[in-house]
Design an enzyme around this catalytic site. Structure first.
Site, PDB file in Angstrom:
ATOM      1  N   GLU A 229      -8.792  -6.918  -8.050  1.00  0.00           N
ATOM      2  CA  GLU A 229      -7.697  -7.327  -7.182  1.00  0.00           C
ATOM      3  C   GLU A 229      -6.331  -6.955  -7.751  1.00  0.00           C
ATOM      4  O   GLU A 229      -5.429  -6.576  -7.019  1.00  0.00           O
ATOM      5  CB  GLU A 229      -7.778  -8.856  -6.995  1.00  0.00           C
ATOM      6  CG  GLU A 229      -6.720  -9.445  -6.108  1.00  0.00           C
ATOM      7  CD  GLU A 229      -7.062  -9.308  -4.633  1.00  0.00           C
ATOM      8  OE1 GLU A 229      -6.242  -9.735  -3.813  1.00  0.00           O
ATOM      9  OE2 GLU A 229      -8.138  -8.771  -4.315  1.00  0.00           O
TER      10      GLU A 229
ATOM     11  N   GLU B 187      -2.903 -11.419 -17.177  1.00  0.00           N
ATOM     12  CA  GLU B 187      -4.209 -11.952 -16.819  1.00  0.00           C
ATOM     13  C   GLU B 187      -4.799 -11.172 -15.648  1.00  0.00           C
ATOM     14  O   GLU B 187      -4.059 -10.644 -14.812  1.00  0.00           O
ATOM     15  CB  GLU B 187      -4.108 -13.423 -16.382  1.00  0.00           C
ATOM     16  CG  GLU B 187      -3.608 -14.378 -17.439  1.00  0.00           C
ATOM     17  CD  GLU B 187      -3.402 -15.774 -16.878  1.00  0.00           C
ATOM     18  OE1 GLU B 187      -3.302 -16.709 -17.690  1.00  0.00           O
ATOM     19  OE2 GLU B 187      -3.331 -15.926 -15.638  1.00  0.00           O
TER      20      GLU B 187
ATOM     21  N   PHE C 123      -6.872 -21.052 -15.651  1.00  0.00           N
ATOM     22  CA  PHE C 123      -5.836 -20.245 -16.305  1.00  0.00           C
ATOM     23  C   PHE C 123      -4.648 -21.073 -16.789  1.00  0.00           C
ATOM     24  O   PHE C 123      -3.750 -20.550 -17.435  1.00  0.00           O
ATOM     25  CB  PHE C 123      -5.348 -19.106 -15.402  1.00  0.00           C
ATOM     26  CG  PHE C 123      -4.844 -19.525 -14.039  1.00  0.00           C
ATOM     27  CD1 PHE C 123      -3.679 -20.239 -13.894  1.00  0.00           C
ATOM     28  CD2 PHE C 123      -5.544 -19.153 -12.907  1.00  0.00           C
ATOM     29  CE1 PHE C 123      -3.201 -20.601 -12.641  1.00  0.00           C
ATOM     30  CE2 PHE C 123      -5.085 -19.506 -11.646  1.00  0.00           C
ATOM     31  CZ  PHE C 123      -3.908 -20.240 -11.516  1.00  0.00           C
TER      32      PHE C 123
ATOM     33  N   LYS D 227      -6.301 -10.879 -12.067  1.00  0.00           N
ATOM     34  CA  LYS D 227      -6.170 -11.651 -10.830  1.00  0.00           C
ATOM     35  C   LYS D 227      -7.506 -11.618 -10.085  1.00  0.00           C
ATOM     36  O   LYS D 227      -8.057 -10.554  -9.839  1.00  0.00           O
ATOM     37  CB  LYS D 227      -5.075 -11.076  -9.938  1.00  0.00           C
ATOM     38  CG  LYS D 227      -4.792 -11.914  -8.705  1.00  0.00           C
ATOM     39  CD  LYS D 227      -3.726 -11.292  -7.819  1.00  0.00           C
ATOM     40  CE  LYS D 227      -3.357 -12.216  -6.679  1.00  0.00           C
ATOM     41  NZ  LYS D 227      -4.524 -12.651  -5.885  1.00  0.00           N
TER      42      LYS D 227
ATOM     43  N   LYS E  16       2.853 -10.765  -9.841  1.00  0.00           N
ATOM     44  CA  LYS E  16       1.533 -10.172  -9.600  1.00  0.00           C
ATOM     45  C   LYS E  16       1.674  -8.723  -9.155  1.00  0.00           C
ATOM     46  O   LYS E  16       2.554  -8.383  -8.363  1.00  0.00           O
ATOM     47  CB  LYS E  16       0.754 -10.976  -8.565  1.00  0.00           C
ATOM     48  CG  LYS E  16       1.395 -11.092  -7.197  1.00  0.00           C
ATOM     49  CD  LYS E  16       0.557 -11.974  -6.280  1.00  0.00           C
ATOM     50  CE  LYS E  16       1.243 -12.163  -4.918  1.00  0.00           C
ATOM     51  NZ  LYS E  16       0.487 -13.068  -4.028  1.00  0.00           N
TER      52      LYS E  16
END
Length: 608
Positions: free
Chosen positions: A184, A23, A117, A25, A205
């Site tokens: 990001e 996904e 999300f 960020k 992440k």
């Protein structure tokens, strides 16, 4: 404090064989949306109620068709800059507001969205024990049933502030988009991960760090190392760092600083700064975000470490865009190089793209700068990069600037002026416009006086409008309408009536005469440029004038005797662009269309 599931920061992608989803960020406020029969609540990660700070989201939910509640969504409260990036500084600014009036004014300029999300509760049922892939599918079904966007759409922020962050099966294409828009980062999530509070390796992440060159200028009381860059023969501070150094590197750096520094108030200031590379996420304007040491560069010249170089490194080019001859002077008298221009397009892309999107484009190209040969280009060249979209329009195979890669590709080709019609590629008109063109810049006050008369007339007609400089010597006024509500013929009835009224108010200064030799130094009120197949300079586009001026939207309150089109330079636009973006509300378009229909009917009756 809410219990939330948090990703762990990693440097590399997880093993793709183990079933991961990816996904985008976004940088905003981690938030939980709790929706039941009686109320909608936005709860921050710290347990704070955010309803009064982001009322546009709760109001939207309350007006939705009845959902299967109670429901709890996990997501990010964001203010979108593009479909892949968000503006944390504006989100943070909203979060600090206490005045209802301030919040309302900010929301009109910077509408927030809740980017969902995850789905934690649906119809009162606890979903946290289900695999992530099933929770995501249920979230998609839930939002689809409400008519919400199933992926972030900046252009629908105002009308649909509840949106979904979709998953990608491969990180490569997503990472390319994130890098293109300077986003990001991305989050990798195991397909079958169950929801659990706290930080976990089930979610990971990867942040989009940029490598930048800065000078180490000293050491703070807390042991952090101060950094900065050269600016007008002075050192401009850009924060400090501590992370990324090995123990050995830290010890050596401390010894060097303390041996070659002035010690004052517990801090050390180096007499000669040290060159180094750090990685960071961007800048807050005053300091780098999350700087991490990368390496020392002892043989480089500190004078090369400038603000301009730092700015360009903070806005790296998209992966598939290259610049040829970046030092070529496009605006010689203003000293604006091609690299300067490309940087302008990158920083202004959120504003420029909102106007160019799906509009047939005409450009004026200056391959060797504005003082050399130029040419109009309506037709797309035979060979195009894969990211460029095209459409047939008015007999031309035109380019559509629907992504940042296309915008920068055109910039590299010396496309300085972007001209667009008042319609999208599907033929539906989106605004009426009137061009107020004085004979020269010295008579710009003629345009100001005419614009204020236009504003007074439009106020009487209860029409919303906005005004921008032409980028040369005049002003241009827009009347937004809802798609498909007004034809060109109807629009010209309104505009010709308006132009005639303006001339009647001050015939000594104004004319609708198209032949320049017959205008006699009067302001030309051009309403005929609003026509099928015709174009006008796009908001925020530069013009081919020596100073490198922009066609810049201004507030009506700024239209007075102090307004000077020469102030809207490239540097001004870069410094002011995020303060007051041009945003047109859907309700204003609809109201304009309704009032214009009545006016057209009245004018038709008078004519008969």
């Amino acid at each position: 404090m809410l219990n939330v599931m948090l990703p762990t920061r990693v440097e590399n992608w997880p093993d793709r064989k183990n079933g991961w989803l990816y996904e985008t960020k976004y940088d905003g406020f981690r938030c939980r949306l709790e929706w039941n029969e009686d109320e909608v609540r936005l709860i921050s990660r710290n347990g704070l109620l955010l309803n009064d700070r982001f009322p546009e989201i709760t109001a939207y939910c309350k007006n939705c068709r009845k959902p299967p509640i109670p429901v709890v969504l996990d997501g990010e409260l964001s203010i979108l800059l593009s479909n892949y990036t968000s503006d944390f500084s504006q989100c943070q600014k909203r979060g600090r507001m206490r005045s209802k009036t301030s919040v309302t004014e900010h929301a009109a300029l910077f509408p927030a969205v809740f980017l969902a999300f995850d789905l934690l509760i649906l119809k009162g049922r606890d979903m946290t024990g289900l695999p992530f892939i099933k929770r995501k599918a249920s979230l998609q079904t839930f939002l689809s049933g409400l008519g919400c966007p199933l992926e972030p759409e900046k252009e629908r922020s105002e009308t649909s502030p509840l949106q979904m962050i979709p998953v990608w099966k491969s990180p490569d294409k997503l990472w390319n988009q994130v890098q293109s828009y300077n986003g990001e980062g991305i989050v990798a999530k195991k397909e079958y991960s169950k929801w659990m509070p706290g930080r976990t390796m089930e979610w990971q992440k990867i942040k989009n760090y940029k490598s930048v060159h800065v000078l180490i200028t000293g050491e703070k009381k807390n042991g952090y190392f101060k950094i900065g860059v050269e600016s007008n023969d002075m050192l401009k501070p850009y924060g400090s760092f501590s992370h990324g150094l090995s123990s050995e590197e830290r010890d050596i750096l401390k010894k060097v600083i303390r041996k070659n520094s002035k010690h004052r108030n517990g801090e050390y200031d180096l007499a000669a700064p040290l060159c180094c590379e750090v990685k960071c996420l961007g800048t807050t304007g005053k300091e780098l975000r999350e700087p991490r040491f990368s390496k020392f560069l002892p043989h480089e010249d500190p004078s090369d470490y400038t603000v301009k170089r730092l700015n360009y490194e903070l806005e790296p080019l998209p992966p598939h865009v290259n610049i040829t001859k970046p030092e070529k002077l496009l605006f010689p008298k203003a000293g604006i190089t091609k690299r300067d221009y490309i940087y302008y397009l990158q920083k202004m892309a959120p504003f420029i793209l909102s106007w160019l999107y799906n509009r047939p484009l005409t450009v004026i190209r200056f391959p060797d700068g504005i003082e050399e040969e130029s040419f109009y280009q309506k037709n797309a060249p035979p060979s195009l990069p894969s990211f460029v979209e095209t459409r047939m329009w008015e007999g031309h195979h035109t380019i559509l600037v629907n992504n940042i890669e296309t915008l920068l590709w055109l910039g590299n080709q010396g496309a300085i002026e972007f001209h667009i019609p008042p319609e999208k590629a599907d033929g539906d008109i989106e605004e009426l416009f009137l061009d107020l063109d004085p004979p020269d810049r010295k008579l710009f006050p003629y345009a100001v006086r005419a614009a204020l008369d236009v504003k007074e007339i439009l106020n009487k007609w209860q029409l919303y409008s906005f005004v921008k400089t032409s980028g040369r010597k005049g002003l241009q006024i827009y009347i937004p309408v809802s798609k498909g509500s007004i034809t060109y013929e109807e629009g010209n009835v309104i505009l010709s009536f308006l132009a005639s009224a303006l001339v009647e108010l001050n015939p000594a200064e104004r004319t609708v005469e198209r032949l320049k030799k017959k205008r006699n130094d009067r302001l030309y009120i051009d309403f005929l440029q609003h026509g099928k197949g015709k174009t006008i300079i796009a908001p925020y586009s530069l013009r081919a004038v020596p100073q490198g001026l922009a066609a810049y939207p201004v507030q009506w309150s700024d239209v007075d005797n102090t307004l000077d089109p020469a102030m809207f330079t490239l540097d001004y636009a870069l410094s002011e662009s995020r303060v007051k973006p041009l945003r047109i509300r859907g309700e204003d378009r609809n109201t304009n269309s309704s009032h214009l229909r009545i006016l057209i009917h009245e004018l038709a009756k008078q004519k008969t």
